[in-house]
Design an enzyme around this catalytic site. Structure first.
Site, short mmCIF file in Angstrom:
data_model
loop_
_atom_site.label_atom_id
_atom_site.label_comp_id
_atom_site.label_asym_id
_atom_site.label_seq_id
_atom_site.Cartn_x
_atom_site.Cartn_y
_atom_site.Cartn_z
N GLU A 150 0.84 -1.21 0.00
CA GLU A 150 0.00 0.00 0.00
C GLU A 150 0.88 1.26 0.00
O GLU A 150 0.56 2.25 -0.66
CB GLU A 150 -0.92 0.01 1.23
N CYS A 192 -2.39 -3.63 7.19
CA CYS A 192 -1.85 -3.50 8.54
C CYS A 192 -2.24 -2.14 9.11
O CYS A 192 -2.70 -1.25 8.39
CB CYS A 192 -0.32 -3.67 8.52
N1 THU Z 1 2.28 -6.50 4.06
C1 THU Z 1 1.82 -5.60 3.13
O1 THU Z 1 2.44 -5.42 2.06
N2 THU Z 1 0.70 -4.92 3.40
C2 THU Z 1 -0.03 -5.07 4.55
O2 THU Z 1 -0.93 -4.27 4.80
C3 THU Z 1 0.25 -6.19 5.44
C4 THU Z 1 1.63 -6.73 5.33
C5 THU Z 1 3.53 -7.21 3.78
C6 THU Z 1 4.69 -6.73 4.61
C7 THU Z 1 5.61 -7.93 4.58
O3 THU Z 1 6.43 -7.84 3.43
C8 THU Z 1 4.67 -9.12 4.43
O4 THU Z 1 3.41 -8.58 4.07
C9 THU Z 1 4.52 -9.94 5.70
O5 THU Z 1 4.20 -9.13 6.77
#
Ligand code: THU
Length: 137
Positions: free
Chosen positions: A57, A88
């Site tokens: 994002e 997240c």
């Molecule tokens: N991740 C995202 O790209 N976006 C989110 O909103 C949740 C987590 C990624 C970060 C990391 O590279 C992987 O997911 C595992 O946490």
């Protein structure tokens, strides 16, 4: 409610191939549609120094802003696995900067759409630009 724009899923799905996630092995991608009808994709980009990793994002928002766009209309996020890949906490706040409580956040996997939430559902009573509208000096 109008039906979900299929281009959002298609663009997020093709971007998933470019995720750089050798450490978590958890590829994530997303596609933002702006209120002007433009699309910006992002993927997670990890780093051997783990905390430097970027969420998909954040990457998509960076592309959007550097093209002069500042208003998210909808976003489609793709992550694999049984649990819904909802954004997240930090990314909910990142999205909030360029969206409203009623902005739609679609969640899916490589097969398609699984759920839709509003930003207000994912980040209720949020702190945002409106908090800083009045100067206190
Ligand atoms: N991740 C995202 O790209 N976006 C989110 O909103 C949740 C987590 C990624 C970060 C990391 O590279 C992987 O997911 C595992 O946490």
């Amino acid at each position: 409610m109008t039906s979900l724009d299929p281009t959002l899923f298609e663009k997020a799905r093709s971007a998933l191939n470019y995720s750089y996630s050798p450490y978590s092995r958890f590829p994530v991608s997303c596609c933002i549609k702006t209120t002007t009808g433009k699309y910006y994709t992002g993927v997670n980009i990890e780093n051997a120094a783990y905390p430097l990793s970027l969420c998909s994002e954040a990457v998509a928002i960076s592309h959007m802003v550097k093209e002069g766009e500042k208003k998210i209309s909808e976003i489609f996020i793709i992550g694999l696995g049984e649990a819904l890949c909802t954004p997240c906490g930090a990314c909910r706040q990142r999205i909030r900067e360029f969206a409203d409580d009623d902005t739609l956040i679609h969640i899916g996997d490589d097969k398609g759409h699984r759920a839709t939430f509003t930003l207000g559902e994912l980040l209720p009573h949020s702190f945002g630009p409106h908090n800083l509208e009045q100067s206190h000096d």
